[in-house]
Design a protein around this motif. Structure first.
Motif, PDB file in Angstrom:
ATOM      1  N   PRO A  83       0.824  -1.221   0.000  1.00  0.00           N
ATOM      2  CA  PRO A  83       0.000   0.000   0.000  1.00  0.00           C
ATOM      3  C   PRO A  83       0.858   1.272   0.000  1.00  0.00           C
ATOM      4  CG  PRO A  83      -0.784  -1.555   1.665  1.00  0.00           C
ATOM      5  CD  PRO A  83       0.506  -2.097   1.124  1.00  0.00           C
ATOM      6  N   ASP A  84       2.028   1.219   0.646  1.00  0.00           N
ATOM      7  CA  ASP A  84       2.907   2.395   0.670  1.00  0.00           C
ATOM      8  C   ASP A  84       3.440   2.712  -0.726  1.00  0.00           C
ATOM      9  OD1 ASP A  84       2.566   2.787   3.381  1.00  0.00           O
ATOM     10  OD2 ASP A  84       4.348   1.623   3.932  1.00  0.00           O
ATOM     11  N   LEU A  85       3.841   1.686  -1.464  1.00  0.00           N
ATOM     12  CA  LEU A  85       4.329   1.904  -2.825  1.00  0.00           C
ATOM     13  C   LEU A  85       3.181   2.384  -3.713  1.00  0.00           C
ATOM     14  CD1 LEU A  85       6.474   1.880  -5.000  1.00  0.00           C
ATOM     15  CD2 LEU A  85       6.110  -0.595  -5.253  1.00  0.00           C
ATOM     16  N   ALA A  86       2.018   1.794  -3.554  1.00  0.00           N
ATOM     17  CA  ALA A  86       0.851   2.232  -4.339  1.00  0.00           C
ATOM     18  C   ALA A  86       0.560   3.707  -4.077  1.00  0.00           C
ATOM     19  CB  ALA A  86      -0.361   1.368  -4.012  1.00  0.00           C
ATOM     20  N   ARG A  87       0.659   4.125  -2.832  1.00  0.00           N
ATOM     21  CA  ARG A  87       0.431   5.529  -2.469  1.00  0.00           C
ATOM     22  C   ARG A  87       1.499   6.423  -3.101  1.00  0.00           C
ATOM     23  NH1 ARG A  87      -1.245   4.573   2.100  1.00  0.00           N
ATOM     24  NH2 ARG A  87       0.728   4.224   3.161  1.00  0.00           N
TER      25      ARG A  87
ATOM     26  N   GLU B 107      12.105  14.254  -6.582  1.00  0.00           N
ATOM     27  CA  GLU B 107      13.279  13.768  -5.853  1.00  0.00           C
ATOM     28  C   GLU B 107      12.877  12.677  -4.858  1.00  0.00           C
ATOM     29  OE1 GLU B 107      12.539  17.143  -6.014  1.00  0.00           O
ATOM     30  OE2 GLU B 107      13.996  17.612  -7.582  1.00  0.00           O
ATOM     31  N   GLN B 108      11.752  12.892  -4.153  1.00  0.00           N
ATOM     32  CA  GLN B 108      11.284  11.878  -3.202  1.00  0.00           C
ATOM     33  C   GLN B 108      10.893  10.604  -3.937  1.00  0.00           C
ATOM     34  OE1 GLN B 108       8.220  14.451  -1.540  1.00  0.00           O
ATOM     35  NE2 GLN B 108       9.202  14.373   0.479  1.00  0.00           N
ATOM     36  N   GLN B 109      10.169  10.748  -5.048  1.00  0.00           N
ATOM     37  CA  GLN B 109       9.755   9.576  -5.814  1.00  0.00           C
ATOM     38  C   GLN B 109      10.969   8.825  -6.359  1.00  0.00           C
ATOM     39  OE1 GLN B 109       6.992  11.193  -8.724  1.00  0.00           O
ATOM     40  NE2 GLN B 109       5.239  10.631  -7.454  1.00  0.00           N
ATOM     41  N   LEU B 110      11.918   9.564  -6.916  1.00  0.00           N
ATOM     42  CA  LEU B 110      13.104   8.941  -7.491  1.00  0.00           C
ATOM     43  C   LEU B 110      13.927   8.227  -6.419  1.00  0.00           C
ATOM     44  CD1 LEU B 110      14.831   8.401  -9.968  1.00  0.00           C
ATOM     45  CD2 LEU B 110      15.928  10.619  -9.616  1.00  0.00           C
ATOM     46  N   GLY B 111      14.109   8.859  -5.262  1.00  0.00           N
ATOM     47  CA  GLY B 111      14.855   8.227  -4.176  1.00  0.00           C
ATOM     48  C   GLY B 111      14.193   6.942  -3.706  1.00  0.00           C
ATOM     49  N   ALA B 112      12.876   6.993  -3.550  1.00  0.00           N
ATOM     50  CA  ALA B 112      12.143   5.805  -3.102  1.00  0.00           C
ATOM     51  C   ALA B 112      12.198   4.695  -4.158  1.00  0.00           C
ATOM     52  CB  ALA B 112      10.692   6.172  -2.791  1.00  0.00           C
TER      53      ALA B 112
ATOM     54  N   ALA C 187      15.581   2.922  -4.184  1.00  0.00           N
ATOM     55  CA  ALA C 187      15.707   1.996  -3.055  1.00  0.00           C
ATOM     56  C   ALA C 187      14.886   0.726  -3.288  1.00  0.00           C
ATOM     57  CB  ALA C 187      15.274   2.688  -1.763  1.00  0.00           C
ATOM     58  N   ILE C 188      13.681   0.884  -3.794  1.00  0.00           N
ATOM     59  CA  ILE C 188      12.801  -0.269  -4.043  1.00  0.00           C
ATOM     60  C   ILE C 188      13.398  -1.170  -5.123  1.00  0.00           C
ATOM     61  CG2 ILE C 188      10.551  -0.910  -5.006  1.00  0.00           C
ATOM     62  CD1 ILE C 188       9.497   1.685  -3.508  1.00  0.00           C
ATOM     63  N   LEU C 189      13.888  -0.559  -6.189  1.00  0.00           N
ATOM     64  CA  LEU C 189      14.473  -1.347  -7.280  1.00  0.00           C
ATOM     65  C   LEU C 189      15.708  -2.102  -6.813  1.00  0.00           C
ATOM     66  CD1 LEU C 189      14.105   1.195 -10.237  1.00  0.00           C
ATOM     67  CD2 LEU C 189      12.666  -0.795  -9.738  1.00  0.00           C
ATOM     68  N   ASP C 190      16.547  -1.448  -6.019  1.00  0.00           N
ATOM     69  CA  ASP C 190      17.736  -2.119  -5.479  1.00  0.00           C
ATOM     70  C   ASP C 190      17.346  -3.301  -4.615  1.00  0.00           C
ATOM     71  OD1 ASP C 190      19.405  -0.349  -6.784  1.00  0.00           O
ATOM     72  OD2 ASP C 190      19.783   0.902  -5.015  1.00  0.00           O
ATOM     73  N   LYS C 191      16.375  -3.076  -3.733  1.00  0.00           N
ATOM     74  CA  LYS C 191      15.942  -4.145  -2.822  1.00  0.00           C
ATOM     75  C   LYS C 191      15.309  -5.309  -3.590  1.00  0.00           C
ATOM     76  CE  LYS C 191      13.308  -4.986   1.363  1.00  0.00           C
ATOM     77  NZ  LYS C 191      12.396  -4.471   2.355  1.00  0.00           N
TER      78      LYS C 191
ATOM     79  N   GLY D  64      18.931  -2.859 -14.994  1.00  0.00           N
ATOM     80  CA  GLY D  64      18.941  -2.738 -16.444  1.00  0.00           C
ATOM     81  C   GLY D  64      17.952  -1.722 -16.989  1.00  0.00           C
ATOM     82  N   LEU D  65      17.427  -2.044 -18.158  1.00  0.00           N
ATOM     83  CA  LEU D  65      16.522  -1.129 -18.855  1.00  0.00           C
ATOM     84  C   LEU D  65      15.268  -0.818 -18.050  1.00  0.00           C
ATOM     85  CD1 LEU D  65      16.566  -2.378 -22.569  1.00  0.00           C
ATOM     86  CD2 LEU D  65      17.386  -0.206 -21.684  1.00  0.00           C
ATOM     87  N   ALA D  66      14.683  -1.832 -17.420  1.00  0.00           N
ATOM     88  CA  ALA D  66      13.452  -1.603 -16.655  1.00  0.00           C
ATOM     89  C   ALA D  66      13.702  -0.630 -15.516  1.00  0.00           C
ATOM     90  CB  ALA D  66      12.887  -2.921 -16.122  1.00  0.00           C
ATOM     91  N   ALA D  67      14.807  -0.793 -14.802  1.00  0.00           N
ATOM     92  CA  ALA D  67      15.132   0.109 -13.695  1.00  0.00           C
ATOM     93  C   ALA D  67      15.364   1.526 -14.209  1.00  0.00           C
ATOM     94  CB  ALA D  67      16.364  -0.391 -12.942  1.00  0.00           C
ATOM     95  N   ASN D  68      16.126   1.650 -15.299  1.00  0.00           N
ATOM     96  CA  ASN D  68      16.366   2.975 -15.872  1.00  0.00           C
ATOM     97  C   ASN D  68      15.060   3.624 -16.309  1.00  0.00           C
ATOM     98  OD1 ASN D  68      19.101   2.749 -15.421  1.00  0.00           O
ATOM     99  ND2 ASN D  68      19.543   2.030 -17.495  1.00  0.00           N
TER     100      ASN D  68
END
Length: 191
Positions: free
Chosen positions: A52-56, A66-71, A74-78, A83-87
């Motif tokens: 629900p937090d990611l959906a929000r 900046e907040q969205q990109l930072g989050a 972190a989510i993609l790393d975890k 690759g392309l999808a992350a970029n």
């Protein structure tokens, strides 16, 4: 504004443009890239459904880019999405377009299916069908759509019985609910 954007809404236009650019980039990146991007986007979509937090974060306009990109980083790393999808997902966040990311993922998947010659059919039934019934439905649809039919079966008890088939822009409603409504209307006209 193109006809596609105006007829299907601004979010659909944004989603289609981003998805098209991603597909073109993946196609130029070599063998397997299209499939890898699709798998990674599916994983990200599943994360949205589970959190629900990611959906929000995805849907809320109150977060800065900046907040969205930072989050998202972190989510993609975890999640191990790279690759392309992350970029792509980082670009979407930096452009403040996360609100349309699920539509972008759907558009990408639809474009990949079209590129592969696949036709998606959505079949709605009143109760979960047996494997034999699913095979029979696929066989019937192959006669109409060709060999490459991907079936998405949905269960909706409110149709009572029968089935509703959506194949591209075509729809065939052979549900018991619709037939009963037709009889009900005919009876009102007679009486």
């Amino acid at each position: 504004m193109s006809d596609k954007t105006s007829s299907s809404g601004p979010v659909s236009g944004v989603a289609n443009r981003f998805a098209s650019a991603l597909l073109e980039t993946a196609d130029e990146s070599g063998p397997g890239a299209i499939d890898q991007v699709e798998r990674d986007l599916d994983r990200f979509n599943a994360l949205i459904a589970e959190s629900p937090d990611l959906a929000r974060l995805v849907r809320s306009p109150v977060f800065s880019s900046e907040q969205q990109l930072g989050a998202i980083k972190a989510i993609l790393d975890k999640a191990g999405i790279g690759g392309l999808a992350a970029n792509f997902l980082k670009l979407v966040a930096s452009k403040r377009r996360l609100f349309a990311v699920q539509q972008m993922i759907s558009a990408y998947k639809a474009m990949v299916a079209t590129k592969r010659g696949l036709v998606h059919a959505e079949v709605t039934v009143a109760e979960a069908p047996s494997p034999r019934v699913v095979d029979d439905i696929k066989a019937a649809l192959k006669g109409v759509a060709g060999d490459k039919v991907v079936l998405d079966v949905k269960v909706d008890p409110s149709i009572i019985g029968g089935l509703i088939v959506k194949l591209g822009s075509r729809m065939m409603d052979a549900s018991l609910r619709t037939k009963l409504n037709s009889i009900r209307l005919a009876m009102k006209e007679v009486g």
